[in-house]
Design an enzyme around this catalytic site. Structure first.
Site, PDB file in Angstrom:
ATOM      1  CG  ASP A   6      -4.918  20.621 -35.256  1.00  0.00           C
ATOM      2  OD1 ASP A   6      -4.683  21.665 -35.794  1.00  0.00           O
ATOM      3  OD2 ASP A   6      -5.364  19.862 -35.874  1.00  0.00           O
ATOM      4  CE  LYS A  68      -3.464  27.695 -38.605  1.00  0.00           C
ATOM      5  NZ  LYS A  68      -3.648  26.000 -38.488  1.00  0.00           N
ATOM      6  CD  GLU A 145      -0.863  22.689 -38.748  1.00  0.00           C
ATOM      7  OE1 GLU A 145      -1.158  22.559 -39.966  1.00  0.00           O
ATOM      8  OE2 GLU A 145      -1.673  23.768 -38.174  1.00  0.00           O
ATOM      9  CG  ASP A 167      -0.783  19.166 -42.350  1.00  0.00           C
ATOM     10  OD1 ASP A 167      -2.090  19.043 -42.335  1.00  0.00           O
ATOM     11  OD2 ASP A 167      -0.452  19.844 -41.082  1.00  0.00           O
TER      12      ASP A 167
END
Length: 563
Positions: A6, A68, A145, A167
């Site tokens: 992850d 990211k 995800e 999420d």
């Protein structure tokens, strides 16, 4: 050996399928969560995780986080004296996770399944694959995800189910509607916001505090150190107000203290704009999936920021039910990635499940509209619409606009806007056409999009049989194979801080931060602690070092509670 990763905005995890379960792997400090922070220590050696995060405040020019969010772009960040792209910073983090797994498993790790936000664009997905390659990993699959979370919850064991995964992580927000039918888990629709997460809630709180500080100035500190101190306290306050009705936002700098009382109601008012932004992707995903909230069998909460009571109340009110929260929202994606890794390795203890994905964005071409003497250029013609199940192939027929036109230029874009100027340009093809009257020459444009994120555009002129094909492999902002090889060589030359010294380096970094935050007697005490610990380090007596660490941790925790 294949692992599941992850790769998060704030924290990252690694897991492996072991003894019929997804097992999370601790890092060199014995922790499951590795902060997604990269930096250099005083010797110019690479540091990753907790040690780097401690130095964000004290050494902001040699440390970086939140990279990211810039995946798929050409943005560079200066760390020390060298500029790094987002893929490189992610690769350094992935390499650290890979080494943690190898140390834990006692064997080389060569392959990985890496999770990505469902709403990641084609360029962002390619950049993630490049990061894996730079880290020495063969990326077997990128798993969305929300899909990983569904696997971790074991929903693939049910016969039929329709569910929504909410999420909300540190940096991104995803919502996906998935349907399970006869062993096939199909993503019906995905939506989200790549710039909405826990970091944005903290930024809003920091801005609120700074605005309130006009009457009473904040403690004097360098801007970089002050920003990190404020963000650290904002995160603590956000977590505290999840458990209690009120708390105090406090910033100390030696003898100078600044504080602001904050309640849960204050936080609700402050965060309302961000909470409102969560609604639109939910409504869009349900609309694209052609499903009503009442028809969902389950709603899953994923991502550390979903722990906030305000977020949970919003989800409960939107869906008229309490969401599923049995699994740790920070860990569930890594567990699902490990399950997908085991499926790729055809592990005997797992039933095969077929996962289908969707194109997160619309893909199309530029067109021109003509009515009499009036022409409108730059219009967008969708060919593969967002949330189409991949692999997918679609065709549209267009016509040359002008009389006796000899060439047609097909410009390819990605996005949702009516105008191509607001979308992302991917590439173009030029095809010769016979000079005929308007409407006599048709141009067939076919797009084929596969599960690896490759888009093939083919242009066919039926009248002449002419065909031209373009495969979109490298998006703007994504490294070319030659650049990847060059960056790989540069990263290999980096000196890496010894892993067995990380626990000691973390304590020294905490001492350095506390020294900068304190003044007077407290500062002298911190300096004494640092000298004593440095003396024990130089003796290289492991037993004495273990005992010194225990005593130092107790004293640091006491001092941090007071500061």
């Amino acid at each position: 050996m294949i692992i599941g990763i992850d790769l998060g905005t704030t924290n990252s995890l690694v897991a492996v399928w072991n003894a019929d379960t997804a097992q999370l792997i601790p890092n060199a400090l014995g922790k499951l969560l590795t902060p997604s922070v990269v930096g250099l220590d005083d010797n110019g050696e690479l540091i990753v995780g907790d040690v780097a995060r401690e130095r964000l405040q004290t050494h902001p020019q040699a440390t970086t986080a939140l990279f990211k969010r810039h995946m798929g772009s050409a943005r560079e960040t200066l760390v020390g004296e060298r500029a790094y792209r987002p893929e490189e910073l992610s690769a350094l983090l992935l390499r650290s996770l890979k080494e943690d797994a190898e140390r834990y498993l006692g064997e080389p790790v060569t392959e990985a399944v890496i999770s990505v936000p469902a709403y990641f664009s084609d360029a962002q997905r390619k950049a993630t694959r490049v990061a894996g390659q730079l880290a020495g990993l063969k990326v077997e699959k990128l798993i969305n995800e929300p899909t990983a979370a569904a696997l971790a919850y074991g929903l693939h064991h049910k016969e039929e189910a329709t569910f929504l995964v909410f999420d909300l992580g540190g940096g991104t927000f995803d919502v996906s509607v998935l349907e399970l039918f006869e062993g096939v888990m199909e993503v019906r629709a995905s939506a989200g916001d790549n710039f909405l997460g826990g970091e944005d809630f903290d930024d809003l709180l920091v801005a609120h505090v700074r605005a309130a500080a006009h009457a009473q100035p904040l403690p004097t500190a360098t801007e970089g150190a002050l920003v990190q101190r404020l963000r650290r306290e904002a995160q603590r306050v956000r977590h505290a107000l999840g458990q209690q009705p009120h708390t105090t936002f406090t910033v100390r700098d030696g003898g100078h203290e600044w504080s602001l009382a904050i309640t849960q109601d204050d936080l609700a008012r402050l965060y309302q704009p961000l909470l409102d932004r969560l609604r639109a992707p939910i409504e869009r995903a349900l609309r694209d999936a052609r499903i009503k909230a009442a028809d969902l069998d389950e709603v899953l909460l994923v991502g550390g920021t979903s722990r906030m009571p305000l977020v949970r109340r919003l989800v409960a009110s939107l869906f008229g039910r309490f969401p599923a929260m049995q699994l740790n929202p920070d860990e569930v994606v890594a567990q699902g990635a490990a399950i997908q890794a085991a499926l790729k390795a055809r592990h005997a203890s797992l039933e095969e499940v077929v996962l289908t994905d969707v194109s997160p964005y619309t893909l199309g071409i530029e067109t021109t509209s003509s009515e009499g003497q009036r022409r409108i250029d730059g219009l967008y013609l969708p060919i593969i619409e967002r949330n189409s199940v991949v692999p997918v192939s679609r065709e549209q027929t267009v016509y040359p606009l002008d009389e006796a036109q000899t060439v047609v230029r097909v410009r390819i874009f990605q996005g949702e806007s009516r105008l191509v100027s607001n979308n992302i340009f991917l590439g173009e093809l030029e095809v010769p056409v016979p000079p005929k009257k308007r409407g006599e020459v048709s141009v067939q444009v076919r797009f084929t999009y596969d599960i690896n994120g490759l888009l093939e555009a083919q242009v066919h002129i039926p009248l002449t049989g002419e065909r031209r094909t373009l495969v979109i492999e490298n998006n703007p902002g994504v490294l070319s194979p030659e650049e990847v090889a060059e960056r790989l060589q540069a990263l290999a030359a980096l000196k890496v801080h010894p892993r067995d010294q990380q626990v000691n380096s973390l304590l020294m970094a905490r001492l350095e931060r506390l020294y900068q935050e304190s003044l007077g007697d407290t500062r002298e005490h911190v300096a004494d602690l640092a000298k004593q610990f440095q003396y024990v380090l130089e003796r290289q007596d492991e037993r004495a070092l273990r005992e010194a660490r225990v005593r130092l941790v107790e004293q640091l925790e006491y001092l941090e509670r007071r500061l």
